[in-house]
Design a protein around this motif. Structure first.
Motif, short mmCIF file in Angstrom:
data_model
loop_
_atom_site.label_atom_id
_atom_site.label_comp_id
_atom_site.label_asym_id
_atom_site.label_seq_id
_atom_site.Cartn_x
_atom_site.Cartn_y
_atom_site.Cartn_z
N GLU A 85 79.22 21.85 -40.45
CA GLU A 85 79.83 20.52 -41.39
C GLU A 85 80.26 19.84 -40.95
O GLU A 85 79.72 18.43 -39.92
N SER A 136 75.84 15.88 -39.61
CA SER A 136 76.44 14.66 -40.14
C SER A 136 75.32 14.48 -41.65
O SER A 136 74.12 14.93 -41.42
N LYS A 137 75.70 14.06 -43.04
CA LYS A 137 74.77 13.73 -43.52
C LYS A 137 73.92 12.72 -43.51
O LYS A 137 72.99 12.87 -43.33
N GLU A 138 73.54 11.88 -42.74
CA GLU A 138 73.56 11.20 -42.14
C GLU A 138 72.47 11.80 -40.82
O GLU A 138 71.28 11.20 -41.32
N TYR A 166 71.03 14.66 -41.33
CA TYR A 166 70.73 15.11 -42.44
C TYR A 166 69.29 14.31 -43.03
O TYR A 166 67.93 14.81 -42.54
N ASP A 167 70.16 13.52 -43.93
CA ASP A 167 68.76 12.66 -44.34
C ASP A 167 68.06 11.96 -42.51
O ASP A 167 66.32 11.52 -43.06
N CYS A 195 69.23 20.92 -49.91
CA CYS A 195 70.20 19.43 -49.87
C CYS A 195 71.14 20.21 -48.91
O CYS A 195 71.85 20.62 -48.48
N TYR A 196 72.29 18.80 -48.67
CA TYR A 196 72.31 18.60 -47.38
C TYR A 196 73.89 20.04 -47.00
O TYR A 196 73.89 21.19 -46.22
N GLU A 197 74.51 20.06 -48.22
CA GLU A 197 75.33 21.41 -48.32
C GLU A 197 75.08 22.75 -48.03
O GLU A 197 75.24 23.61 -47.73
N CYS A 199 73.54 23.36 -44.24
CA CYS A 199 74.88 23.61 -43.64
C CYS A 199 75.27 25.06 -44.03
O CYS A 199 75.44 25.54 -43.12
#
Length: 300
Positions: A113, A117-119, A121-122, A152-154, A157
């Motif tokens: 994680e 990063s979420k960015e 992943y996007d 989703c991101y979570e 991961c």
């Protein structure tokens, strides 16, 4: 459609990183599909982002503390050699707590994680790339494939982490009411899945030698014997995956390019040695380079 498939292999994943670096940076291969199992699942999101330098730093700076929250091993250095022994205290504490594994790998979940990063992943979600990781559903006794396009991101991961959890030495994870573990238990090299998803040419990185020429030294205590036993089981799964993959490729006229380790890298891929992983990365790069040059000469 061109795909990159990376097998499981723990710390040997550094070798796969070197191979991928040569294929992507020097051969300029642009992959549409990335599929990984276990260690392979750690590499593929960053490779899909074309951030080879980042994955090099991650592979060559990871250590046991970044993997294990409860480490079942002790690594001792004797006469310039690493000797792996049992961490009796941690293993006994696991039993006393009613745990079903010798160790826990929650630090690896945090490491994933922290470095995806979420960015990022996007960015992958909005790209034309598909990233798929293999996990084993222990409850249903089957392999499952988790695509970034469906997570989703979570969750994504989590699936990467779960794909790496080599039980009984790492965490057994309950998710969506099922218990999950290492993708390599059921599918070490997901060639067939790449074909099922439409790949017409696949580069397959196998973190084992093509031919097993050395005799295995069997462990002298139940703990090390368990490591050897699971290693043998994974080897058999790997051979099955390659046979099935070759048959599926032949049936659908899919081109397979295999990249094996030229020598046996380690007897315990759950031990993460920074120096060795640094060397393995460069070995992978040089191996892919030499193989590519040899194939070019043959074609001429």
């Amino acid at each position: 459609m061109r795909a990159l498939v990376i097998s499981g292999g723990g710390s040997k994943g550094a070798f796969a990183g070197g191979v991928a670096q040569y294929l992507m940076k020097e051969k300029n291969i642009d992959y549409d599909l990335f599929i990984g199992s276990s260690a392979g699942s750690l590499l593929i999101p960053h490779l899909a982002l074309n951030r080879v330098d980042k994955i090099f730093k991650l592979c060559t700076n990871i250590d046991m503390n970044k993997i294990f929250s409860v480490n079942p091993f002790i690594v001792k250095h004797k006469k310039n050699q690493e000797v792996i022994t049992i961490n009796h205290f941690n293993v006994i504490m696991q039993f006393m707590k009613g745990k079903r594994t010798f160790g826990e790998s929650k630090n690896l979940k945090n490491y994933i994680e922290d470095n995806l990063s979420k960015e990022e992943y996007d960015q992958l979600q909005n790209s034309s790339k598909e990233i798929v990781v293999a996990v084993t559903n222990i409850t249903k006794n089957c392999v499952e494939y988790k695509s970034i396009l469906e997570c989703c991101y979570e969750d994504f991961c989590d699936w990467i982490w779960i794909s790496c959890n080599y039980i009984p030495f790492m965490s057994l994870v309950t998710k969506n009411r099922f218990e999950y573990a290492d993708g390599g238990i059921s599918n070490v090299i997901p060639i067939q899945e790449a074909i099922n998803r439409g790949a017409t040419e696949i580069d397959v990185i196998v973190l084992e030698t093509e031919q097993n020429t050395s005799e295995k030294v069997i462990g002298k205590n139940p703990f090390s014997l368990t490591i050897d036993l699971f290693g043998t089981i994974i080897d058999q799964v790997e051979r099955k995956d390659i046979i099935i993959g070759r048959l599926a490729a032949a049936a659908k006229n899919v081109k397979l390019n295999f990249y094996y380790t030229p020598t046996k890298l380690t007897d315990n891929p759950l031990v993460f040695n920074k120096k060795l992983m640094h060397d393995w990365w460069h070995q992978g790069y040089e191996y892919a380079k030499n193989k590519s040059e040899t194939m070019s000469q043959i074609q001429i």
